[in-house]
Write an enzyme that holds these catalytic residues in place. Structure first.
Site, PDB file in Angstrom:
ATOM      1  N   ALA A 248      -1.648  -7.348 -20.623  1.00  0.00           N
ATOM      2  CA  ALA A 248      -2.868  -6.543 -20.705  1.00  0.00           C
ATOM      3  C   ALA A 248      -3.254  -6.094 -19.302  1.00  0.00           C
ATOM      4  CB  ALA A 248      -4.006  -7.337 -21.352  1.00  0.00           C
TER       5      ALA A 248
ATOM      6  N   GLN B  81       7.567  10.329   8.757  1.00  0.00           N
ATOM      7  CA  GLN B  81       8.614  11.311   9.033  1.00  0.00           C
ATOM      8  C   GLN B  81       8.418  11.929  10.417  1.00  0.00           C
ATOM      9  OE1 GLN B  81      11.066  11.765   6.974  1.00  0.00           O
ATOM     10  NE2 GLN B  81      12.125  13.551   7.819  1.00  0.00           N
TER      11      GLN B  81
ATOM     12  N   GLY C 257       9.774   9.957  13.182  1.00  0.00           N
ATOM     13  CA  GLY C 257      11.226   9.777  13.217  1.00  0.00           C
ATOM     14  C   GLY C 257      11.595   8.313  13.031  1.00  0.00           C
TER      15      GLY C 257
ATOM     16  N   GLU D 103      -6.235  -1.056 -10.193  1.00  0.00           N
ATOM     17  CA  GLU D 103      -7.484  -0.446 -10.692  1.00  0.00           C
ATOM     18  C   GLU D 103      -7.182   0.718 -11.638  1.00  0.00           C
ATOM     19  OE1 GLU D 103      -9.465  -2.441  -9.989  1.00  0.00           O
ATOM     20  OE2 GLU D 103      -9.705  -2.909  -7.878  1.00  0.00           O
TER      21      GLU D 103
ATOM     22  N   SER E 122      -2.966  -2.212 -18.011  1.00  0.00           N
ATOM     23  CA  SER E 122      -3.655  -0.942 -18.173  1.00  0.00           C
ATOM     24  C   SER E 122      -4.522  -0.910 -19.428  1.00  0.00           C
ATOM     25  CB  SER E 122      -2.634   0.199 -18.225  1.00  0.00           C
ATOM     26  OG  SER E 122      -1.936   0.298 -16.995  1.00  0.00           O
TER      27      SER E 122
END
Length: 385
Positions: free
Chosen positions: A132, A342, A345, A369, A134
């Protein structure tokens, strides 16, 4: 973005300014070690208690700070920007105290909330179960009346603060025939016989904000029932409306920290005689981060204003705004952290920079949540109603 919080009262601005300094000087320096050693954030919570943050979600009559919902959004974001683990433990505490504030009797509020506000009683919110998550209406934990009160039996999982809290608000089925109307809530103090928290889970991120599996087989007194029987589900849903805005706040704080780190790195990093920030491709990455952050911020602030209106009696439920804020902020924060990594690098992939920790800390925000998928169900349901 200096005018992002212009709606705050002067005293709330001062509160946030002080909190910013405290977090920069006393919380942020501990973040890397906390992550590396996976130590629970007891010391950080004590620091926040001194600053009034453990009761920032509570009214002054119960020892709280009495700040507005928009100010609370800002304050939680400040803490998260310094240390995601600390913000996670803090907001888990809010879920417990909100449960008592929303669903408890006056006697229960007077007993627990003033202590929680000053940090002498840490709370946990025990709703999720292995079957139980979601869908809380499918919970298996049961509470039955006995001659001496209530017998509570079941298991909970992924409960933030669960094994270190001084009290837990545990949700259980008291009438299986009534569906979600048969769910009630109970206050379970630390040390109650039959309460067995397992070891902290080994998580990908938020390593200092421990989550636990809880095994419960306890006898509780009659006054352990939080408020009225059968109102637990309603209480939990109202608490989660608040909690989703606080998840959005955590996302704003963590994403903001990642974005600012990326901007600073782009200005300082010189390749081929040119700063990264002078290259068009990098500038576009920075623009995309700023746009995503701004969209998340505005939706979160709108949800916080609706929360405040509901508190003041001039507005109703804010479930739609809360879900939109949580979904937008968690998805945006993930993209921002990934872009920031990103931009760094290979250095972004190392533990010498905070970006990889922030990226790990943020990943859970799209799950707990109510996952992103659940938020989309809530949002579409409101739109189609």
């Amino acid at each position: 973005m200096n005018d992002d919080w212009h709606m705050l009262a002067d005293e709330e601005r001062l509160f946030c300014d002080l909190l910013t300094r405290i977090c920069a000087e006393r919380i942020a320096p501990k973040a890397a070690d906390t992550d590396e050693n996976a130590t629970f954030v007891h010391d950080q919570l004590a620091i926040l208690a001194e600053a009034g943050m453990l009761g920032a979600n509570l009214p002054e009559e119960y020892g709280g700070s009495g700040i507005s919902a928009p100010a609370l959004l800002r304050a939680v974001a400040i803490v998260a920007g310094a240390c995601g683990s600390t913000a996670s433990a803090l907001t888990a505490h809010y879920l417990a105290t909100d449960s008592i504030l929303i669903g408890g009797s006056e006697a229960q509020k007077q007993e627990w909330l003033p202590r929680a506000a000053i940090g002498t009683a840490l709370g946990a919110f025990a709703l999720t179960e292995p079957t139980a998550g979601s869908d809380p209406a499918d919970m298996k934990t049961r509470a039955r009346r006995t001659a001496d009160g209530w017998h509570l039996k079941g298991a909970k999982c992924f409960i933030s603060n669960g094994g270190v809290a001084d009290f837990l608000v545990v949700y259980a089925v008291t009438d299986p025939e009534q569906g979600h109307r048969g769910i009630s809530a109970f206050i379970l103090p630390k040390g109650t016989p039959g309460f067995d928290p397992g070891p902290a889970e080994r998580t990908m991120g938020l390593k200092g904000g421990h989550v636990f599996t809880l095994n419960i087989d306890c006898q509780l007194p009659p006054d352990a029932l939080l408020g009225e029987e059968g109102r637990g589900f309603r209480t939990a849903m109202q608490v989660l409306d608040n909690g989703r805005i606080e998840v959005a706040a955590q996302c704003l704080g963590l994403a903001g920290a990642a974005m600012q780190a990326a901007i600073a790195y782009a200005k300082d990093r010189v390749i081929g005689g040119q700063a990264l920030s002078e290259r068009q491709g990098i500038r576009w990455m920075i623009a995309d981060m700023g746009l995503a952050y701004r969209q998340a911020l505005l939706l979160s602030q709108d949800a916080a204003r609706q929360r405040q209106a509901a508190h003041d009696g001039s507005g109703g439920r804010f479930s739609l705004a809360s879900s939109m804020a949580k979904l937008a902020a968690s998805e945006a924060a993930g993209r921002i952290a990934d872009t920031a990594l990103q931009l760094h690098g290979g250095y972004g992939y190392t533990r010498d920079f905070p970006i990889e920790r922030i990226a790990r800390d943020l990943r859970i925000m799209r799950i707990y949540e109510g996952s992103s998928e659940i938020q989309r169900i809530i949002i579409s349901g409101n739109m189609l109603a």
